[in-house]
Design an enzyme around this catalytic site. Sequence first.
Site, mmCIF file in Angstrom:
data_model
loop_
_atom_site.group_PDB
_atom_site.id
_atom_site.type_symbol
_atom_site.label_atom_id
_atom_site.label_comp_id
_atom_site.label_asym_id
_atom_site.label_seq_id
_atom_site.Cartn_x
_atom_site.Cartn_y
_atom_site.Cartn_z
ATOM 1 N N GLY A 1 48.621 52.152 44.957
ATOM 2 C CA GLY A 1 48.909 52.883 43.792
ATOM 3 C C GLY A 1 47.491 53.083 42.790
ATOM 4 N N GLY B 93 38.290 58.462 44.059
ATOM 5 C CA GLY B 93 37.821 57.577 45.759
ATOM 6 C C GLY B 93 39.075 57.687 46.618
ATOM 7 C CG HIS B 94 42.626 55.748 46.223
ATOM 8 N ND1 HIS B 94 43.024 55.603 44.986
ATOM 9 C CD2 HIS B 94 42.973 54.798 46.952
ATOM 10 C CE1 HIS B 94 43.220 54.170 44.693
ATOM 11 N NE2 HIS B 94 43.152 53.869 46.206
ATOM 12 C CD GLN C 171 46.383 43.591 48.898
ATOM 13 O OE1 GLN C 171 46.957 44.458 49.474
ATOM 14 N NE2 GLN C 171 45.329 43.979 48.146
ATOM 15 C CE LYS D 48 36.893 50.718 45.333
ATOM 16 N NZ LYS D 48 37.235 49.377 45.183
ATOM 17 C CG ASP D 49 38.159 48.129 48.527
ATOM 18 O OD1 ASP D 49 37.379 47.651 47.604
ATOM 19 O OD2 ASP D 49 39.114 49.077 48.251
ATOM 20 C CD GLN E 160 41.950 46.792 52.654
ATOM 21 O OE1 GLN E 160 41.467 47.183 51.578
ATOM 22 N NE2 GLN E 160 43.113 46.781 52.803
ATOM 23 N NE ARG F 113 39.867 44.671 41.433
ATOM 24 C CZ ARG F 113 39.710 43.342 41.663
ATOM 25 N NH1 ARG F 113 38.830 42.924 41.179
ATOM 26 N NH2 ARG F 113 40.257 42.870 42.637
#
Length: 299
Positions: free
Chosen positions: A30, A35-36, A60, A143-144, A147, A181
């Site tokens: 969410g 970026g999403h 998480q 970016k992640d 993961q 963030r």
Amino acid sequence: MHLDSLSAGKTFIREVARTGQTIGTVHTLGALHLGHAELIRRAAVENDVAIVTVYPNKSQFEPGVSYHFNLDDDIRLALRAGATAVLSSNDAEMFPAGYRTLISQDDYHLRLDGPQEHLKEAVTGAICWICFARPTRSYFGLKDIGQAILVKRAVADLLLDCEIRFVPTVRYRNGVPISSRLRRFSRSELDELSCLFTALDHSRKEIAQGASSVKDLVASATSKIAFRQFKLDFVRIVGADSFVDLGQVKLPFIIVGAAMAHGLRVFDSIYVPDQDTLLNGPPDVWIDLPEQSWPHDYA
């Protein structure tokens, strides 16, 4: 289209499968941002159907932490970016009484960012969604990077019939990677944070010119970071296959750094899988900074 439960999602996915259409998925907590949107856009272009999942995975987050997002805003952004459907869920559906399964990958989930980042739980959440949605392709942002790599490994190890696509990091033009963030930070803080990317990219350029001592590279990068409102947590160069700190640089590798402010850890990284990326830099997507500061409403 908004599918507001797993049962509604299952009905939709079964119909898509029956017609033989390809599915691309993007799995989110969410609080969607541009970026999403890049992930969603690629999923929509490369597949017949693009499904975006929205669920703030409670495993998480530390107990008591509240993740703020507006589902209506997320649905609008996802649909504008090309999503066919947005599937949302809740704790009762995702973690019913008796839930006990987590994806185990030895201690890899601890190596990159530490236990406080809950990488095992993030990978488990992604694999749950991939098993549920049965996508042809699933999209993860660099970016992640931790993961993304571990999800790709889990999909291969578990023989899941899904292609994992890595999507370049979306950055503001000052170098800061877009993240939920960042809603906690002012424009001046975003400008200050940009020196982290500058330092990491400086290391990449030094390596491209022949430098190989990680100790010297980290010292050089750290010397270029001048924080006032942030506190530097670390700069590391790790193997992309192992997440273990290197002594001498060798491909593939990740240059990663973290800074602290407002009680949050903010990461940046450069994934260098091959010689072309080393010499020319990663294929990041660049966008303009917001004209106004984000509201300070993220916890």
